[in-house]
Scaffold this motif. Structure first.
Motif, short mmCIF file in Angstrom:
data_model
loop_
_atom_site.label_atom_id
_atom_site.label_comp_id
_atom_site.label_asym_id
_atom_site.label_seq_id
_atom_site.Cartn_x
_atom_site.Cartn_y
_atom_site.Cartn_z
N GLU A 89 21.97 -39.46 5.59
CA GLU A 89 22.14 -40.15 4.14
C GLU A 89 21.96 -41.27 4.74
N THR A 90 21.24 -42.47 4.28
CA THR A 90 20.63 -43.75 4.37
C THR A 90 21.50 -44.32 2.49
N ILE A 91 21.57 -45.52 2.86
CA ILE A 91 21.78 -46.36 1.81
C ILE A 91 20.83 -47.83 1.67
N LYS A 115 24.13 -43.83 5.44
CA LYS A 115 26.15 -44.18 4.75
C LYS A 115 26.78 -44.13 6.14
N ASP A 116 26.69 -43.36 6.69
CA ASP A 116 27.79 -42.63 7.51
C ASP A 116 27.15 -42.31 9.47
N SER A 176 27.32 -51.55 6.13
CA SER A 176 26.89 -52.08 4.77
C SER A 176 27.88 -53.15 4.98
#
Length: 377
Positions: free
Chosen positions: A93-95, A86-87, A17
């Motif tokens: 797990e997403t952003i 995200k990781d 990010s």
């Protein structure tokens, strides 16, 4: 309806990010550069020229268009969002991150232009000629690299660093080490001036205290307080004391530190540059050896430096608090910056050791010891 040449998004080096957050839309018009972060970019927004060049970029790469007719060029900004892990270890797990792009051309007619896509190395950017630049501005793409508000320092520092790398050592870490040594030797007269200023301040300290005692019964709003300031100023003038003389050397050194930080953040030449155990001088030291060196050298420097004008109890606190605070700040800073910082402190220790052996240094230490003995009684 016009179809403009576009670079929709991305350069392939963005995996976190933070790397996406470094994206900008930039353009240069008549020598002035405007850089737009994601929050100022709207999808489908149109910015009218003239443009010498316009396009997008991230920390190390850029894609810019150079219109043959700058006066008729327009910039259409592109702004979308993308889901990324995200990781990397947990891809489920997403952003959402912002993705920027740009389209440039003549909305009302045919478009004729050149395009640069690649790493933002100064050698490459300075080799690209750009038409329509004012006579007082370099006619190339060098302004794509954002050296920040201290560019007047950070850019020459990098040019000097690059020369050292190319002509002397062929290693960016050792080039930083050589540059740091030269900078600190050049600043040595300021360190001596700082000690002289501190000594003069300590010599007049009893007289300053007597003046303050004389006026302590008056409030800050009392006009007679101004007489106290006038007496202090007169004493400074009589004894040749500059109240800011002790701070001036630090104020001069700090811009170099900030400029180095900025330079390491934008110079692609230092990306993945090796030095001893460091694999990337633009990233944090993986073992935190250099930040620890910053703490240790600051501890030694604090203990070696006579601080005759400071209360002994305050001095003991500062001797611990300052190094720890600076260590926390430097913990995740680029390794190249920590190398510059820790080596500068190490050179300062050597300089301070030599100066402590001089008559000036001995006088400073004797006055500090005398003050400490009075405090203990």
């Amino acid at each position: 309806m016009s179809a403009l040449p576009a670079w929709p998004a991305g350069f392939g080096d963005e995996i976190t990010s933070a790397s996406y957050a470094a994206e900008t839309i930039s353009y240069q018009s008549n020598g002035d550069v405007e850089r737009l972060q994601a929050k100022k970019v709207s999808g489908g927004g149109v910015v009218k020229g003239p443009f010498n060049w316009a396009g997008g970029g991230d920390q190390y790469f850029a894609s810019v268009f150079m219109p043959d007719d700058p006066a008729k060029a327009s910039l259409v900004t592109l702004h979308n969002q993308l889901d990324i892990p995200k990781d990397p270890q947990k891809p489920t797990e997403t952003i959402k991150v912002d993705v920027l792009g740009a389209a440039v051309g003549n909305i009302g007619g045919p478009t004729s232009q050149r395009m640069f896509v690649g790493p933002k190395t100064l050698d490459a950017l300075e080799s690209v000629h750009v038409a329509g630049m004012p006579s007082n501005v370099e006619p190339d793409l060098r302004q794509i690299v954002d050296f920040g508000w201290l560019g007047v320092i950070s850019r020459p520092l990098f040019v000097w660093l690059r020369w050292t790398y190319e002509h002397m050592v062929h290693n960016w870490g050792w080039a930083i080490a050589i540059q740091t040594l030269i900078i600190n030797l050049a600043l040595l007269p300021l360190r001596i001036s700082q000690m002289k200023s501190a000594l003069k301040m300590q010599k007049v300290a009893p007289q300053i205290k007597a003046i303050q005692e004389k006026y302590k019964k008056y409030t800050m709003r009392d006009p007679r307080k101004q007489e106290m300031n006038a007496e202090v100023a007169a004493l400074y003038k009589q004894e040749g004391v500059n109240p800011v003389g002790g701070c001036l050397p630090l104020l001069i050194q700090m811009p170099f530190l900030f400029a180095y930080y900025r330079m390491l953040g934008v110079a692609i030449d230092l990306r993945h540059a090796h030095w001893l155990w460091i694999n990337d001088l633009s990233s944090a030291d993986p073992y935190h050896i250099l930040p620890i060196a910053v703490i240790l050298t600051m501890l030694v420097t604090q203990r070696m430096t006579p601080q005759a004008g400071m209360d002994p109890s305050q001095q003991k606190m500062m001797n611990l608090v300052m190094p720890v605070m600076l260590g926390v700040i430097s913990w995740n800073l680029p390794a190249g910056l920590c190398l510059y910082w820790s080596e500068g402190s190490l050179i300062g220790i050597v300089q301070q050791f030599i100066m402590n052996k001089t008559a000036l240094g001995r006088e400073m230490r004797e006055m500090a010891a005398k003050r400490a003995r009075k405090k203990d009684k």
